[in-house]
Design an enzyme around this catalytic site. Structure first.
Site, PDB file in Angstrom:
ATOM      1  N   TRP A   1      -2.767  -1.847   4.174  1.00  0.00           N
ATOM      2  CA  TRP A   1      -3.429  -3.078   4.626  1.00  0.00           C
ATOM      3  C   TRP A   1      -2.992  -4.269   3.789  1.00  0.00           C
ATOM      4  O   TRP A   1      -2.863  -5.396   4.294  1.00  0.00           O
ATOM      5  CB  TRP A   1      -4.949  -2.904   4.540  1.00  0.00           C
ATOM      6  CG  TRP A   1      -5.725  -4.144   4.877  1.00  0.00           C
ATOM      7  CD1 TRP A   1      -6.158  -4.528   6.114  1.00  0.00           C
ATOM      8  CD2 TRP A   1      -6.173  -5.167   3.971  1.00  0.00           C
ATOM      9  NE1 TRP A   1      -6.845  -5.726   6.034  1.00  0.00           N
ATOM     10  CE2 TRP A   1      -6.867  -6.142   4.724  1.00  0.00           C
ATOM     11  CE3 TRP A   1      -6.045  -5.353   2.590  1.00  0.00           C
ATOM     12  CZ2 TRP A   1      -7.425  -7.272   4.149  1.00  0.00           C
ATOM     13  CZ3 TRP A   1      -6.608  -6.482   2.014  1.00  0.00           C
ATOM     14  CH2 TRP A   1      -7.293  -7.414   2.787  1.00  0.00           C
ATOM     15  N   HIS A   2      -2.729  -4.036   2.501  1.00  0.00           N
ATOM     16  CA  HIS A   2      -2.368  -5.137   1.614  1.00  0.00           C
ATOM     17  C   HIS A   2      -0.982  -5.691   1.892  1.00  0.00           C
ATOM     18  O   HIS A   2      -0.708  -6.844   1.532  1.00  0.00           O
ATOM     19  CB  HIS A   2      -2.460  -4.685   0.147  1.00  0.00           C
ATOM     20  CG  HIS A   2      -3.859  -4.641  -0.369  1.00  0.00           C
ATOM     21  ND1 HIS A   2      -4.713  -3.578  -0.130  1.00  0.00           N
ATOM     22  CD2 HIS A   2      -4.579  -5.532  -1.100  1.00  0.00           C
ATOM     23  CE1 HIS A   2      -5.878  -3.812  -0.702  1.00  0.00           C
ATOM     24  NE2 HIS A   2      -5.828  -4.992  -1.291  1.00  0.00           N
ATOM     25  N   GLY A   3      -0.104  -4.922   2.494  1.00  0.00           N
ATOM     26  CA  GLY A   3       1.215  -5.468   2.779  1.00  0.00           C
ATOM     27  C   GLY A   3       2.209  -4.424   3.207  1.00  0.00           C
ATOM     28  O   GLY A   3       2.020  -3.220   2.987  1.00  0.00           O
TER      29      GLY A   3
ATOM     30  N   PHE B   1      -1.955 -11.794   2.130  1.00  0.00           N
ATOM     31  CA  PHE B   1      -2.360 -10.623   2.898  1.00  0.00           C
ATOM     32  C   PHE B   1      -3.051 -11.018   4.196  1.00  0.00           C
ATOM     33  O   PHE B   1      -3.354 -10.145   4.985  1.00  0.00           O
ATOM     34  CB  PHE B   1      -3.277  -9.722   2.059  1.00  0.00           C
ATOM     35  CG  PHE B   1      -2.675  -9.358   0.718  1.00  0.00           C
ATOM     36  CD1 PHE B   1      -1.361  -8.958   0.642  1.00  0.00           C
ATOM     37  CD2 PHE B   1      -3.421  -9.436  -0.429  1.00  0.00           C
ATOM     38  CE1 PHE B   1      -0.800  -8.625  -0.580  1.00  0.00           C
ATOM     39  CE2 PHE B   1      -2.881  -9.101  -1.653  1.00  0.00           C
ATOM     40  CZ  PHE B   1      -1.559  -8.694  -1.723  1.00  0.00           C
TER      41      PHE B   1
END
Length: 454
Positions: free
Chosen positions: A304-306, A454
């Site tokens: 989810w962060h990248g 993000f």
């Protein structure tokens, strides 16, 4: 448009605040906040606005169709798939296909997509859907939360659209909270950033001293950067009468990784708990399944962060230790004595600090190179020179970061809040700090928030 820019501080926010105060009715205030939020998002990145609006339309359709549908699970799956498809197309297309598409990443897409998915799932579970399209649009675009959260729930947000408090005391309290977050960003995260950048840019000239200092400095930087943003977002919400749940609760005082994630980025960890971990079975299906569920959750949390393998590895790192704590009686050990609790704090800080090396590194190879230097590296002339060039103010900022990571502030507030003049003194101090933040901003230039990417 970020909160720590002149455009926001001197033009956007004052204008919005004054006009908001002049509007007499709640519905009118809500409508104006909606226009202001769309203007805020458009000024930050107008190209991302169609994606935000598409997310709102999908959510509105889900709210209208799910309560009446017969095949609810299938329809829910369709809507969630569409949200994830939109998120994946902008954020993960290159990562999964190996191709080089240059699609601009809409600002805050990870945050408003998760808010939209939470709303859709809640409607599926029987929560009331939005009565007005504009309520849902304001929920997903609300400018204090648009870029980097916190990830609020529609039920909490919509209840405050009908009636919410106001007044000078609340405004002053919100502004003071905003300034506290601004100070975290300017004085601690901002001062730690050059140390981190130097450590992670030296390559083969890095030595073990600067490697450890860089890792510790980044652990401080990312906490005060993101908790500073959260404080600013919560403060802005308070100014306009909205109560926002806390997003951090002194995570570096945790004595286990499990406890750390109860305190760090609370809105995100709560989202994964409520909408992924528990539906997967949580801890109800035996220890092995519980460990597997935790690994899945943390892998997806990292992703989810990248779109980078470093984020996936960072998620796996936390998932591994969280799973081990499900097998070993860690929580019981740290309760046995003061000594074991201290060991728990040391273990947690070490795991978190090493994990942030992975998070900060540009590649897995760079992360392991920093690890190798931390544990087996010697001393290099380039690193010695870099250490000598660290400004005294940066060392003060790191020390302030260490102290500020503990609940010393609330303890002082509890002790002195009954002292005559303490409240007035706190507002006066906030005004002085705000001026200092502006001077720092003018001297160092614009520094974006870490989680804005993000």
């Amino acid at each position: 448009m970020a909160f720590n820019t002149a455009a926001f501080l001197f033009f956007f926010f004052p204008a919005i605040f004054i006009i908001y105060q002049l509007i007499p009715f709640q519905r009118g205030k809500n409508g104006f906040l909606l226009l202001a939020s769309l203007a805020f998002y458009t000024c930050g990145q107008w190209q991302g606005l169609p994606c935000l609006l598409a997310s709102v339309v999908l959510s509105w359709a889900a709210g209208a169709l799910l309560p009446r549908a017969t095949a609810k699970k299938s329809l829910l799956t369709l809507f969630l798939a569409l949200h994830l498809l939109m998120l994946g197309s902008f954020k993960y297309l290159n990562f999964f296909t190996g191709m080089d598409f240059s699609l601009p990443l809409p600002v805050g897409i990870s945050f408003f997509t998760f808010k939209a998915m939470a709303y859709t799932i809640d409607v599926f579970r029987g929560e009331p859907s939005a009565k007005r399209f504009t309520d849902l649009l304001l929920y997903l675009s609300f400018f204090p939360q648009a870029a980097s959260g916190p990830i609020s729930r529609f039920e909490q947000f919509s209840a405050q659209l009908k009636d919410r408090p106001g007044g000078s005391a609340q405004t002053a309290n919100g502004l003071r909270r905003f300034i506290a977050g601004f100070a975290k960003k300017a004085f601690i995260a901002g001062m730690a950033a050059p140390i981190v950048n130097t450590a992670f840019s030296l390559g083969g000239d890095l030595d073990f001293r600067l490697a450890w200092l860089g890792a510790i400095a980044y652990t401080i930087q990312i906490y005060f950067d993101f908790s500073g943003y959260s404080d600013m977002a919560i403060g802005l919400g308070t100014v306009f009468g909205f109560r926002t749940l806390e997003n951090f609760e002194y995570p570096y005082t945790a004595a286990s990784i499990t406890d750390f994630w109860r305190r760090w980025h609370i809105s995100l960890s709560s989202w994964f708990r409520d909408y992924l971990y528990i539906p997967l079975g949580g801890g109800r299906c035996g220890t092995l399944r519980k460990c597997l569920n935790k690994l899945i959750v943390f892998l997806l949390c990292g992703l989810w962060h990248g779109a980078n393998w470093t984020f996936v590895l960072w998620g796996a790192w936390h998932g591994l230790f969280s799973a081990l704590e499900s097998v070993l009686p860690v929580q019981q050990w740290i309760k046995n004595s003061r000594f074991t609790k201290i060991l728990g704090h040391i273990y947690t800080l070490l795991v978190v600090c090493l994990g942030f090396v992975i998070f900060r590194a540009a590649s897995i190879g760079e992360a392991f190179a920093v690890f190798r230097t931390m544990f087996t590296g010697g001393i290099t002339p380039a690193a010695t020179l870099a250490l000598e060039r660290i400004a005294p103010a940066a060392w003060v900022a790191l020390a302030a970061g260490v102290i500020g990571s503990t609940p010393v502030g609330p303890q002082l507030k509890k002790r002195f809040h009954t002292v005559p003049g303490a409240l007035a003194a706190s507002y006066a101090a906030a005004a002085v700090v705000f001026v200092g933040c502006l001077l720092s901003m003018a001297g160092s230039g614009f520094q974006p928030f870490i989680y804005a990417q993000f």
